[in-house]
Design an enzyme around this catalytic site. Structure first.
Site, PDB file in Angstrom:
ATOM      1  N   TYR A 105       3.169  10.327   0.615  1.00 18.68           N
ATOM      2  CA  TYR A 105       4.169   9.465   1.959  1.00 18.68           C
ATOM      3  C   TYR A 105       5.598   9.915   1.386  1.00 18.68           C
ATOM      4  CZ  TYR A 105      -0.005   6.349   2.451  1.00 18.68           C
ATOM      5  OH  TYR A 105      -1.038   6.482   3.355  1.00 18.68           O
TER       6      TYR A 105
ATOM      7  N   ASP B 209       0.625  -0.689   0.185  1.00 24.04           N
ATOM      8  CA  ASP B 209      -0.006  -0.210  -0.072  1.00 24.04           C
ATOM      9  C   ASP B 209       0.955   1.562   0.426  1.00 24.04           C
ATOM     10  OD1 ASP B 209      -2.877   1.167   0.711  1.00 24.04           O
ATOM     11  OD2 ASP B 209      -1.404   2.055   1.606  1.00 24.04           O
TER      12      ASP B 209
END
Ligand code: A2P
Length: 315
Positions: free
Chosen positions: A48, A43
């Protein structure tokens, strides 16, 4: 391990590796350890800030030839500053470039919140665009286009309430195939799960271990610990398992996917081994009693005086 099925017959492993908060210098190693030890579900998300490193790991692993791209399930997410219709597919293409992939298995709208295109993370009310300016349905229609173009196999959303899911379902003939939300024994989300199950929407749970590695600004002073919860630890002892494994198993056994983050070799392996035992009815009853609607990721960082976002989760 359990799998989650999709309408076209595709399926994803219930336990995947989370990469939120995985540092740039560590994430590639974590992904390689995971793939070499049997994980088939990773994932990711543009925000991020580590997709290029994850992509290097994919390139290296696929280059060796033992693990094939088509045997994996790779998810990523559209960040909040790319909701405008002209920005969705370019953002997806950047993620594909970073991850060194031709397609994603699943692409999600990360939050039902829009920022101005040049804002990575908002600091003031003016950094946002309202949902009147960039309706979620506009973004969703581009997600549908991305699927039609073969850039992604499945599309869905994250952090969406029942009302927001209904909005997309009422205005297009393509319902989200996934809703990724915070999910653990303190936030069991029975009503949302029931709605998703009734409407053929799969659910993935994030922060299954309580995301203790979030930055201090994201944490409340009096946060309860999931990993130190006495009930979870008593059940862990009974099964000869760790507290983390009980939390992961609980999610998997409930029929949701779960994406524990780790960059530690031992814990990456331990988390996948959660699939190897069963919680009994007594365990499940005791865990059911832990629900107190507590969120670690409150969404409050998107609520500012003067912007149009409040009570993002509608609860
Ligand atoms: P680390 O990366 O050092 O393993 P979440 O998935 O809820 O966001 O939680 C991630 C946090 O939990 C990280 O701090 C991670 O640290 C830690 N963690 C991951 N797996 C386990 C485990 N099996 N037991 C205890 N802590 C874990």
């Amino acid at each position: 391990m359990k799998t989650l099925k999709f309408k076209n017959g595709d399926y994803m492993d219930a336990i995947g590796l989370g990469t939120w908060k995985s540092e740039k210098g560590e994430v590639a190693n974590a992904v390689k350890i995971a793939l070499n030890n049997g994980y088939k579900h990773i994932d990711c998300a543009a925000t991020y800030g580590n997709e290029a490193e994850v992509g290097e790991a994919f390139d290296e692993v696929f280059g060796k030839g033992d693990i094939k791209r088509e045997d994996l399930w790779i998810t990523s997410k559209l960040w909040n500053n790319d909701h405008k219709k002209e920005d969705v597919i370019p953002a997806l293409k950047q993620t594909l470039k970073d991850l060194q992939l031709e397609y994603l298995d699943l692409y999600l709208i990360h939050w039902p919140v829009a920022f101005k295109p040049d804002v990575s993370f908002p600091e003031k009310a003016e950094d946002f665009l309202s949902l009147e300016e960039v309706p979620l349905i506009e973004t969703w229609k581009e997600m549908i286009k991305a699927k039609e173009q073969g850039l992604v196999k499945h599309i869905g959303v994250s952090n969406f309430s029942i009302e927001k899911l209904e909005e997309l379902m009422n205005d297009t003939d393509h319902a989200p195939e996934m809703n990724q939300v915070e999910l653990h024994p303190y936030l069991q989300q029975d009503k949302l799960l029931e709605f998703c199950s009734r409407n053929g929407i799969n659910v993935t749970g994030y922060s299954p271990l309580g995301s203790g590695d979030r930055s201090d600004e994201m944490k409340a002073d009096d946060e309860p610990s999931l990993l130190e919860n006495p009930v979870i630890n008593k059940i862990a002892k009974k099964h000869g398992a760790s507290a983390g494994q009980i939390l992961i198993k609980w999610s998997e056994q409930r029929g949701t996917a779960v994406i524990p983050k780790s960059t530690n070799e031992g814990r990456i392996k331990e988390n996948l081994q959660s699939a190897g035992f069963q919680l009994d009815e007594d365990d499940l009853k005791q865990i059911a009693d832990l629900d107190d609607h507590f969120r670690y990721v409150t969404g409050k960082f998107f609520e500012m005086e003067g912007n149009s976002y409040e009570n993002i989760y509608n609860d």
